[in-house]
Scaffold this active site. Structure first.
Site, mmCIF file in Angstrom:
data_model
loop_
_atom_site.group_PDB
_atom_site.id
_atom_site.type_symbol
_atom_site.label_atom_id
_atom_site.label_comp_id
_atom_site.label_asym_id
_atom_site.label_seq_id
_atom_site.Cartn_x
_atom_site.Cartn_y
_atom_site.Cartn_z
ATOM 1 N N GLU A 268 0.844 -1.206 0.000
ATOM 2 C CA GLU A 268 0.000 0.000 0.000
ATOM 3 C C GLU A 268 0.875 1.251 0.000
ATOM 4 O O GLU A 268 0.848 2.038 0.951
ATOM 5 C CB GLU A 268 -0.883 0.014 1.253
ATOM 6 C CG GLU A 268 -1.798 -1.186 1.421
ATOM 7 C CD GLU A 268 -2.444 -1.245 2.808
ATOM 8 O OE1 GLU A 268 -2.077 -0.441 3.698
ATOM 9 O OE2 GLU A 268 -3.306 -2.098 3.007
ATOM 10 N N PRO A 269 1.675 1.464 -1.025
ATOM 11 C CA PRO A 269 2.560 2.624 -0.995
ATOM 12 C C PRO A 269 1.822 3.918 -1.355
ATOM 13 O O PRO A 269 0.941 3.906 -2.212
ATOM 14 C CB PRO A 269 3.588 2.299 -2.095
ATOM 15 C CG PRO A 269 2.807 1.489 -3.081
ATOM 16 C CD PRO A 269 1.793 0.697 -2.281
ATOM 17 N N GLY A 270 2.161 4.985 -0.687
ATOM 18 C CA GLY A 270 1.598 6.293 -1.039
ATOM 19 C C GLY A 270 2.721 7.233 -1.420
ATOM 20 O O GLY A 270 2.964 7.555 -2.579
ATOM 21 N N ARG A 271 3.493 7.603 -0.383
ATOM 22 C CA ARG A 271 4.565 8.585 -0.551
ATOM 23 C C ARG A 271 5.573 8.206 -1.653
ATOM 24 O O ARG A 271 5.975 9.043 -2.441
ATOM 25 C CB ARG A 271 5.297 8.724 0.793
ATOM 26 C CG ARG A 271 6.232 9.888 0.868
ATOM 27 C CD ARG A 271 7.069 9.828 2.153
ATOM 28 N NE ARG A 271 6.335 9.493 3.342
ATOM 29 C CZ ARG A 271 5.818 10.390 4.195
ATOM 30 N NH1 ARG A 271 5.984 11.665 3.983
ATOM 31 N NH2 ARG A 271 5.160 9.993 5.265
ATOM 32 N N CYS A 338 -1.701 33.001 11.356
ATOM 33 C CA CYS A 338 -1.445 33.486 12.719
ATOM 34 C C CYS A 338 -1.114 32.342 13.667
ATOM 35 O O CYS A 338 -1.891 32.037 14.586
ATOM 36 C CB CYS A 338 -2.664 34.248 13.209
ATOM 37 S SG CYS A 338 -3.185 35.440 11.997
HETATM 38 N N1 LLP Z 1 -1.413 1.907 4.454
HETATM 39 C C1 LLP Z 1 -1.915 2.363 5.608
HETATM 40 C C2 LLP Z 1 -2.815 1.515 6.377
HETATM 41 C C3 LLP Z 1 -1.564 3.656 6.057
HETATM 42 O O1 LLP Z 1 -2.043 4.096 7.214
HETATM 43 C C4 LLP Z 1 -0.675 4.450 5.284
HETATM 44 C C5 LLP Z 1 -0.283 5.793 5.722
HETATM 45 C C6 LLP Z 1 -0.195 3.932 4.063
HETATM 46 C C7 LLP Z 1 -0.574 2.642 3.697
HETATM 47 C C8 LLP Z 1 0.717 4.700 3.152
HETATM 48 O O2 LLP Z 1 1.948 4.984 3.740
HETATM 49 P P1 LLP Z 1 3.120 5.644 2.860
HETATM 50 O O3 LLP Z 1 3.559 4.637 1.834
HETATM 51 O O4 LLP Z 1 2.597 6.867 2.196
HETATM 52 O O5 LLP Z 1 4.168 5.953 3.848
HETATM 53 N N2 LLP Z 1 0.744 12.591 6.907
HETATM 54 C C9 LLP Z 1 1.988 11.926 7.176
HETATM 55 C C10 LLP Z 1 1.963 10.484 6.748
HETATM 56 C C11 LLP Z 1 0.839 9.704 7.375
HETATM 57 C C12 LLP Z 1 0.731 8.313 6.842
HETATM 58 C C13 LLP Z 1 -0.530 7.672 7.269
HETATM 59 N N3 LLP Z 1 -0.718 6.334 6.809
HETATM 60 C C14 LLP Z 1 3.131 12.697 6.515
HETATM 61 O O6 LLP Z 1 2.876 13.733 5.904
HETATM 62 O O7 LLP Z 1 4.282 12.306 6.636
#
Ligand code: LLP
Length: 404
Positions: A268-271, A338
């Site tokens: 489940e990659p996002g970043r 602010c």
């Molecule tokens: N799967 C689950 C269940 C998650 O909770 C998350 C991220 C991901 C996958 C994706 O993770 P990634 O591959 O993007 O690291 N707002 C924070 C990051 C919060 C991530 C929350 N969960 C930031 O700006 O660093």
């Protein structure tokens, strides 16, 4: 992001032409970068051909989701809204997983109606709720159970999710009880063990530890899971010092794991898919002399990009036009909001800046726009996508009238 004749460019496109056409702040994404990230991700793990479910929360812009869908990605969603958007982008429901600790009845029902691949449950109560709805609908629903492996992801504490003090998943004892419970159910089919230990992970050992825990618990459960969902969390090089996760080691560890446990891997990659694909272009409103530093007040603020205020996260900031003259003063880049946390960091030996100059905040493709808000009744920025040398509007800037 490179300078050509001292002008900052994205994939060869001069950012200066954008600020002539549009007001700032502007989010601008590169389709080329996104495609490259997907390709890299797939290459790292090609030996076992995982199902890649992009974490929609990182960037839920519909235009971006459509590009990801074209590259055959699935989706990891955490709300009905995200699920609706993923479906609207055309993502195949059989490639969608639903995570999160507090799915409400309406969300579970919607997910069941749409026949998504898996609902990853995070508690006994949630499992019973899913079962109740499934029974009412006379359906058999595929679920996963999220394990809290009590693994330190060695990342920022605010974005750690796999330690015992975190709200996510269930501990090993509860996990084993829930496996037994679901096995007996006529309306639930247990397909998956899921984990997600945190975000912005750059060290492969936490993943290694996590795999060891999963391996042990699978043996204890004596259950054949069709899927193991390893979550996301792969970090990116925010400081531009070549700090990367060792994907090769991670991949090798998974291969070893798969020799013992025959199952399909979900990520489940996002970043790591969108993070470095986006920049936030901003204009300097004023420069004001402070006590020991100069405050460079820019037109982007914590409502547009929350990460520095929320986690003390650092983003590289580049001037749109490069000059060789260096400022003797320390610069602190701040927004107009602010709040004292409305700051993007202090920089020494920065190029000398002037009011009305433009700056580019890097690596904001993930958790940039998706975390933005209307705080201080500020409209959300314009979003653009650079694709095949053409700039496309993905989302217009909000109008103040929309916020009345
Ligand atoms: N799967 C689950 C269940 C998650 O909770 C998350 C991220 C991901 C996958 C994706 O993770 P990634 O591959 O993007 O690291 N707002 C924070 C990051 C919060 C991530 C929350 N969960 C930031 O700006 O660093």
């Amino acid at each position: 992001m490179i300078y050509k004749k001292n002008k900052l460019t994205i994939d060869g496109f001069d950012i200066g032409t954008l600020v002539k056409k549009y007001k700032t702040p502007i989010y601008c994404y590169s389709d080329k970068k996104i495609k490259k990230n997907i390709q890299n991700f797939k290459n790292h793990f090609k030996n076992f051909n995982p199902l890649i479910c992009y974490a929609v929360k990182a960037n839920s812009n519909l235009g971006i989701l459509k590009e990801l869908k074209k590259n055959n990605l699935g989706a990891d969603v955490v709300s009905k809204g995200e699920l609706m958007k993923a479906l609207k982008a055309g993502v195949n429901p059989k490639k969608i997983v639903f995570s999160g600790v507090g799915k409400i009845n309406e969300e579970i029902e919607y997910a069941i109606n749409k026949n998504i691949l898996l609902i990853n449950a995070e508690s006994k109560s949630e499992i019973l709720e899913i079962e109740k709805i499934a029974k009412k609908k006379r359906k058999i629903v595929n679920i996963g159970i999220r394990l809290n492996p009590n693994t330190d992801a060695k990342t920022l504490s605010q974005i750690s999710t796999g330690k015992k003090e975190n709200k996510f998943g269930v501990n090993q004892k509860v996990f084993l009880e829930l496996v037994k419970l679901v096995k007996k159910s006529k309306n639930l089919y247990l397909k998956c063990l899921s984990v997600h230990i945190g975000s912005q992970i750059l060290n492969h050992t936490p993943y290694q530890n996590m795999l060891k825990v999963i391996s042990k618990i699978i043996k204890k459960s004596k259950y054949n899971f069709e899927y193991i969902d390893l979550g996301g969390g792969m970090g990116i090089d925010y400081d531009h010092k070549n700090s990367y996760l060792d994907f090769k080691k991670y991949s090798e560890n998974i291969k070893k794991f798969l020799k013992i446990h025959h199952c399909k891997i979900i990520f489940e990659p996002g970043r790591s898919i969108v993070g470095n694909s986006g920049v936030l272009i901003t204009k300097i409103i004023y420069i004001k002399e402070g006590f020991k530093k100069d405050f460079v007040i820019i037109d982007a603020a914590m409502n547009d990009l929350m990460r520095p205020a929320l986690y003390g996260a650092k983003h590289k900031i580049m001037p749109m036009k490069k000059f060789s003259k260096i400022s003797k003063k320390i610069y602190e880049f701040v927004g107009p909001i602010c709040e004292s946390t409305d700051t993007f960091g202090s920089f020494k030996n920065y190029q000398k800046l002037a009011e009305k100059d433009y700056l580019v905040i890097c690596d904001v493709g993930a958790y940039g726009m998706s975390l933005s808000s209307n705080y201080n009744v500020r409209p959300k920025p314009l979003e653009l996508l650079l694709k095949n040398s053409k700039m496309k509007i993905l989302n217009k800037r909000q109008k103040i009238s929309d916020l009345m």
